[in-house]
Design a protein around this motif. Structure first.
Motif, PDB file in Angstrom:
ATOM      1  N   ILE A  30     -60.816 -63.966  25.802  1.00 20.00           N
ATOM      2  CA  ILE A  30     -59.811 -64.164  25.194  1.00 20.00           C
ATOM      3  C   ILE A  30     -58.604 -64.152  25.972  1.00 20.00           C
ATOM      4  N   LYS A  31     -57.635 -65.367  26.142  1.00 20.73           N
ATOM      5  CA  LYS A  31     -56.761 -65.596  26.915  1.00 20.73           C
ATOM      6  C   LYS A  31     -55.469 -65.716  25.830  1.00 20.73           C
ATOM      7  N   GLY A  32     -54.304 -65.110  26.495  1.00 25.00           N
ATOM      8  CA  GLY A  32     -53.209 -65.135  25.630  1.00 25.00           C
ATOM      9  C   GLY A  32     -52.050 -64.494  26.394  1.00 25.00           C
ATOM     10  N   ASP A  33     -50.895 -64.669  25.886  1.00 30.31           N
ATOM     11  CA  ASP A  33     -49.823 -63.979  26.560  1.00 30.31           C
ATOM     12  C   ASP A  33     -49.582 -62.730  25.988  1.00 30.31           C
ATOM     13  N   ASN A  34     -48.428 -61.849  26.686  1.00 28.39           N
ATOM     14  CA  ASN A  34     -48.301 -60.533  25.878  1.00 28.39           C
ATOM     15  C   ASN A  34     -48.060 -60.736  24.338  1.00 28.39           C
ATOM     16  N   GLU A  35     -48.510 -59.714  23.705  1.00 26.91           N
ATOM     17  CA  GLU A  35     -48.099 -59.526  22.181  1.00 26.91           C
ATOM     18  C   GLU A  35     -48.690 -60.368  21.453  1.00 26.91           C
ATOM     19  N   THR A  36     -49.373 -61.391  21.866  1.00 25.55           N
ATOM     20  CA  THR A  36     -50.501 -62.076  21.137  1.00 25.55           C
ATOM     21  C   THR A  36     -51.857 -61.716  20.392  1.00 25.55           C
ATOM     22  N   GLY A  37     -52.003 -60.403  20.601  1.00 30.63           N
ATOM     23  CA  GLY A  37     -53.197 -59.664  19.872  1.00 30.63           C
ATOM     24  C   GLY A  37     -54.311 -59.329  20.618  1.00 30.63           C
ATOM     25  N   LYS A  38     -54.448 -59.539  22.202  1.00 30.99           N
ATOM     26  CA  LYS A  38     -55.670 -59.546  22.884  1.00 30.99           C
ATOM     27  C   LYS A  38     -56.016 -58.083  22.381  1.00 30.99           C
ATOM     28  N   THR A  39     -55.227 -56.993  22.904  1.00 30.84           N
ATOM     29  CA  THR A  39     -55.619 -55.560  22.773  1.00 30.84           C
ATOM     30  C   THR A  39     -56.145 -55.172  21.289  1.00 30.84           C
ATOM     31  N   THR A  40     -55.321 -56.139  20.252  1.00 31.88           N
ATOM     32  CA  THR A  40     -55.817 -55.665  18.900  1.00 31.88           C
ATOM     33  C   THR A  40     -57.129 -55.945  18.518  1.00 31.88           C
ATOM     34  N   ASP A 639     -69.364 -61.014  38.673  1.00 28.63           N
ATOM     35  CA  ASP A 639     -70.694 -61.430  38.608  1.00 28.63           C
ATOM     36  C   ASP A 639     -71.592 -60.733  37.706  1.00 28.63           C
ATOM     37  N   GLN A 640     -71.672 -61.132  36.331  1.00 29.26           N
ATOM     38  CA  GLN A 640     -72.356 -60.353  35.441  1.00 29.26           C
ATOM     39  C   GLN A 640     -73.776 -60.202  35.768  1.00 29.26           C
ATOM     40  N   SER A 641     -74.326 -59.316  35.788  1.00 29.95           N
ATOM     41  CA  SER A 641     -75.721 -59.137  35.957  1.00 29.95           C
ATOM     42  C   SER A 641     -76.270 -58.036  35.098  1.00 29.95           C
ATOM     43  N   MET A 642     -75.841 -57.879  33.841  1.00 34.61           N
ATOM     44  CA  MET A 642     -76.071 -56.860  32.747  1.00 34.61           C
ATOM     45  C   MET A 642     -76.605 -57.189  31.492  1.00 34.61           C
ATOM     46  N   ASN A 643     -77.350 -56.384  31.171  1.00 35.93           N
ATOM     47  CA  ASN A 643     -78.117 -56.657  29.678  1.00 35.93           C
ATOM     48  C   ASN A 643     -77.152 -56.233  28.489  1.00 35.93           C
ATOM     49  N   ASN A 644     -76.036 -56.786  28.642  1.00 36.70           N
ATOM     50  CA  ASN A 644     -75.043 -56.626  27.496  1.00 36.70           C
ATOM     51  C   ASN A 644     -74.117 -57.722  27.437  1.00 36.70           C
ATOM     52  N   GLN A 645     -73.183 -57.457  26.314  1.00 37.66           N
ATOM     53  CA  GLN A 645     -72.164 -58.468  26.150  1.00 37.66           C
ATOM     54  C   GLN A 645     -70.958 -57.953  26.724  1.00 37.66           C
ATOM     55  N   MET A 646     -69.976 -59.142  27.262  1.00 29.32           N
ATOM     56  CA  MET A 646     -68.832 -58.557  27.811  1.00 29.32           C
ATOM     57  C   MET A 646     -67.770 -59.331  27.221  1.00 29.32           C
ATOM     58  N   ILE A 647     -66.500 -58.671  26.865  1.00 25.11           N
ATOM     59  CA  ILE A 647     -65.438 -59.440  26.180  1.00 25.11           C
ATOM     60  C   ILE A 647     -64.253 -58.989  27.202  1.00 25.11           C
ATOM     61  N   PHE A 648     -63.743 -60.307  27.644  1.00 21.99           N
ATOM     62  CA  PHE A 648     -62.692 -60.206  28.544  1.00 21.99           C
ATOM     63  C   PHE A 648     -61.287 -60.674  27.894  1.00 21.99           C
ATOM     64  N   LEU A 649     -60.179 -59.815  28.070  1.00 21.85           N
ATOM     65  CA  LEU A 649     -58.849 -59.907  27.487  1.00 21.85           C
ATOM     66  C   LEU A 649     -58.133 -60.337  28.756  1.00 21.85           C
ATOM     67  N   THR A 650     -57.650 -61.529  28.765  1.00 20.01           N
ATOM     68  CA  THR A 650     -57.094 -62.090  30.053  1.00 20.01           C
ATOM     69  C   THR A 650     -55.645 -62.467  29.748  1.00 20.01           C
ATOM     70  N   ARG A 651     -54.715 -62.138  30.313  1.00 19.62           N
ATOM     71  CA  ARG A 651     -53.210 -62.394  30.062  1.00 19.62           C
ATOM     72  C   ARG A 651     -53.041 -63.501  30.804  1.00 19.62           C
ATOM     73  N   VAL A 652     -52.152 -64.745  30.296  1.00 22.55           N
ATOM     74  CA  VAL A 652     -51.925 -65.885  30.650  1.00 22.55           C
ATOM     75  C   VAL A 652     -50.373 -66.261  30.044  1.00 22.55           C
ATOM     76  N   ASP A 653     -49.686 -66.618  30.883  1.00 18.20           N
ATOM     77  CA  ASP A 653     -48.211 -67.129  30.604  1.00 18.20           C
ATOM     78  C   ASP A 653     -48.436 -68.349  29.851  1.00 18.20           C
ATOM     79  N   GLU A 654     -47.596 -68.306  28.645  1.00 11.77           N
ATOM     80  CA  GLU A 654     -47.639 -69.580  27.812  1.00 11.77           C
ATOM     81  C   GLU A 654     -45.913 -69.702  27.672  1.00 11.77           C
ATOM     82  N   ASN A 655     -45.335 -70.838  28.351  1.00 13.16           N
ATOM     83  CA  ASN A 655     -43.991 -71.264  28.217  1.00 13.16           C
ATOM     84  C   ASN A 655     -43.957 -72.152  27.044  1.00 13.16           C
ATOM     85  N   CYS A 656     -42.362 -72.508  26.997  1.00 11.93           N
ATOM     86  CA  CYS A 656     -42.140 -73.118  25.654  1.00 11.93           C
ATOM     87  C   CYS A 656     -42.675 -74.827  25.745  1.00 11.93           C
ATOM     88  N   PRO A 657     -43.300 -75.136  24.885  1.00 14.70           N
ATOM     89  CA  PRO A 657     -43.853 -76.323  24.659  1.00 14.70           C
ATOM     90  C   PRO A 657     -43.001 -77.637  24.993  1.00 14.70           C
TER      91      PRO A 657
END
Length: 691
Positions: A30-40, A639-657
């Motif tokens: 889940i990628k998004g800028d700060n305050e977009t709800g990733k930690t939520t 490099d995932q070598s695990m028997n379980n699900q991974m959820i990555f919360l990744t910050r990316v900058d989103e500038n003015c469209p």
């Protein structure tokens, strides 16, 4: 057990009014800028399952910015427990009063759409997935190293060590087994029966060592102070002790003489007191016999006087009885006459009343109404005559009745007057009563006899006066002898006590020297005791230090085995479980390291990788595989070598469209404004998943 999240639906929770995401079986980014709800997203998952957010808080700002009271935050998870589908829902439901006004919010929980109590829901999660702290441990890479709170009374490193020891317990021998298997540590076997581990025993040793050392440090000063208390003597102690003993012997001998003299006086006084008591007793018995003799005379005199007065009393009684009988009879007749006279007056009053009533009836003329009250015509003559006859007949009847009652009253009154006259005749026949002169004469004789009785004086028994005088004289002589014996004996005792006082003065002059001798003896005894105690303390101190050295060697040997066993369970992380203090003593720590670098010196990305490695080990040991949520994961290559699900919360900058300019802070409506062109827009989350 493997727990997989298939879908997350969020309504009115923190920054989301509505949000829905489907997760991949292997990973979801889940990628998004700060305050977009990733930690939520992670907060929502944790709140649904545990009722807490990612910081472990049960009370936090849950409602979206500017939300109304009417809304109810809701999170729903569609999951797999191994291969079994289950839907878990938690709602912070708004409650309203009857007038539709907001009242409060209450938590409601559902399992597969069926409402459950909060406690039942939490028990289901704990039993089928994991307890709250365990869930955070197995899903948050930073929980074990940075966010875990230790139990009350325990530091964090100790709690972390206990958890590591627990997962490696099958590979690590207990302290007791380790000591039993190594001859070098045979002395530690017995203490480890009392203490749970060598650390507790070592802690007890250290406490005892500090206390014992502090006690040992006090003894040189105590010994020096004790030695300084000796008193210098300027006389021969043996000579003083001999003279002091002689004075004590003299005092003892003189005291015995005093006691013997007192005993002799007491014996003689006791003998003479027996004489006194004997004569006083005889005198008292003689007096009692004399009183008995006199009482007998008084009794005989009393009988004589009784016989003399009985004749007078009997005659007086007879005459008084006759006089009183006549007097009572006369009084009774007078009372009857008075009552009958009162009755006669009442009867006469009644006769007068009847006479007056007869005259009134006789004089009464009843008028006859000759006019009809209805028609006002004169009544017929025959009817008027009949009415007059009735009136006259009634009047005659009333007069006859009154005359009859008058005759009865007159007869009764005449009978009463006749009875009064009969009683007066009887009273006149009795004549005037006078008090008998014979009674006065007899009472005078009786008073003379009784007065002569009070002058009677009985005589003493023969020989009473002489014998009583002899008994009293012998008793008084013995009492005089007692006074003489006591006076002479007390003089002898006073002389002996004077001799004792002289010897005691000599003894007192020696007491200060005896006290000095006794003082030095006690000081020497105390000094010997202190030296013996110092020797025992030093022996104990040596033994404690030896046991401290032995436990240190034990910990060093055991730590090597423990570290090897624990480190073998991790792929990336190595552990530092012991360190040395500046004094060279061992202390317990729990520091994860990567490539020899301690955790505090690692980069954020390496800390995340270390946390994931820790989670992998705990999940594998417990055979519980939960989704791992990695916040700020943009800095790691995993490099995932695990028997379980991974959820990555990744910050990316989103500038003015519009102009690609930077945005400011989010406003209350959830929109961002470009700092350059002023354009407002809503930032979005980008979701990718891997099945």
């Amino acid at each position: 057990m493997k727990f997989t999240i298939k879908k997350l639906t969020v309504e009115n929770f923190k920054s989301f009014k509505f949000f829905e995401v489907e997760f991949g079986n292997r990973s979801t980014t889940i990628k998004g800028d700060n305050e977009t709800g990733k930690t939520t997203v992670y907060d929502a998952i944790l709140w649904c399952l545990t009722g807490k957010n990612s910081l472990g808080e049960t009370q936090f700002e849950m409602l979206p910015i500017g939300a109304e009271n009417e809304i109810s935050p809701k999170v729903e998870l569609e999951c797999l427990l191994d291969d079994k589908p289950v839907t878990l829902t938690r709602i912070y439901q708004a409650k309203f009063a009857k007038d539709k006004t907001f009242r409060k919010r209450e938590t409601e929980c559902f399992i597969n759409g069926i409402k459950k109590g909060v406690r039942d829901f939490d028990e289901y999660i704990s039993a089928n997935i994991a307890k709250t702290d365990v869930f955070r441990l197995l899903t948050n890479p930073l929980y074990f190293t940075e966010q875990m709170l230790p139990p009350k009374g325990m530091v964090l490193s100790q709690a972390q060590r206990n958890m590591l020891y627990d997962i490696a317990k099958d590979k690590i021998a207990t302290d007791k087994l380790f000591a039993e298997s190594n001859p070098d540590f045979a002395e530690l076997v017995e203490p480890l029966k009392r203490y749970d581990n060598i650390t507790d025993y070592r802690s007890a040793l250290r406490t005892d060592l500090f206390k014992t050392q502090a006690t040992a440090n006090e003894y040189p000063t105590k010994i020096q102070q004790q030695a300084s208390n000796f008193v210098e003597l300027d006389f021969n102690p043996d000579d003083v002790k001999r003279r002091y003993a002689e004075t004590e012997d003299s005092i003892t001998l003189l005291t015995e003489k005093v006691n013997e003299k007192k005993a002799e006086i007491d014996r003689k006084v006791l003998e003479l007191r027996d004489v006194v008591v004997k004569n006083r007793t005889e005198d008292a018995l003689l007096a009692a016999q004399n009183e008995k003799h006199k009482s007998k005379q008084v009794a005989e005199h009393g009988r004589e006087m009784l016989e003399k007065t009985k004749e007078y009393r009997d005659e007086i009684f007879r005459l008084e009885s006759e006089y009183n009988g006549q007097k009572n009879k006369a009084d009774l007749l007078k009372a009857k006459i008075a009552n009958l006279e009162a009755q006669s007056r009442r009867e006469e009053t009644e006769l007068n009343s009847l006479r007056a009533e007869y005259q009134r009836i006789f004089a009464t003329q009843t008028p006859i109404n000759e006019i009809c009250p209805t028609c006002s015509q004169k009544l017929p003559a025959d009817r008027i005559a009949a009415t007059k006859e009735k009136v006259e007949a009634k009047k005659k009847e009333e007069l006859a009745s009154c005359a009859s009652r008058g005759k009865t009253a007159a007869d009764r009154h005449n009978a009463t007057l006749a009875e009064i006259q009969a009683l007066r005749d009887e009273l006149t026949a009795m004549g005037e009563l006078e008090y008998p002169q014979e009674l006065n004469r007899l009472k005078g004789l009786l008073r003379d006899v009784e007065a002569s009785d009070g002058l009677f004086e009985p005589d003493n028994m023969p020989g009473f006066i002489e014998n009583s005088r002899q008994y009293r004289q012998e008793a008084e002589l013995a009492e005089t002898q007692i006074d003489v014996i006591r006076r002479d004996g007390e003089a002898e005792i006073a002389d002996l006590k004077a001799q004792i006082a002289g010897v005691e003065a000599t003894k007192k002059s020696l007491e200060s020297k005896i006290k000095a001798i006794e003082h030095n003896r006690l000081i020497q005894a105390g000094l010997d005791k202190l030296k013996a105690e110092q020797k025992e303390i030093n022996i104990k101190l040596d033994n404690l230090q030896r046991m401290m050295d032995l436990t240190k060697k034990f910990l060093e040997e055991k730590s090597k085995q423990t570290l090897t066993a624990i480190n073998s369970m991790f792929e990336l992380v190595e552990w530092k479980l012991f360190d040395y203090t500046l004094e060279g003593d061992l202390r317990e720590v729990c520091i994860p390291m990567v490539n020899g670098v301690e955790y505090s010196g690692l980069s954020y990305s390496t800390k995340l990788l270390a946390g994931i490695d820790i989670i992998k080990t705990f999940q594998r040991v417990n055979d519980v595989y939960l989704p791992i949520c990695v916040d700020n994961s943009e800095s790691i290559n995993f490099d995932q070598s695990m028997n379980n699900q991974m959820i990555f919360l990744t910050r990316v900058d989103e500038n003015c469209p519009e102009c690609k300019g930077q945005a400011g802070r989010r406003n209350n409506k959830g929109l961002w404004t470009c700092k350059s062109c002023g354009h407002t827009w809503k930032k979005k989350l980008e979701i990718t998943k891997e099945e």
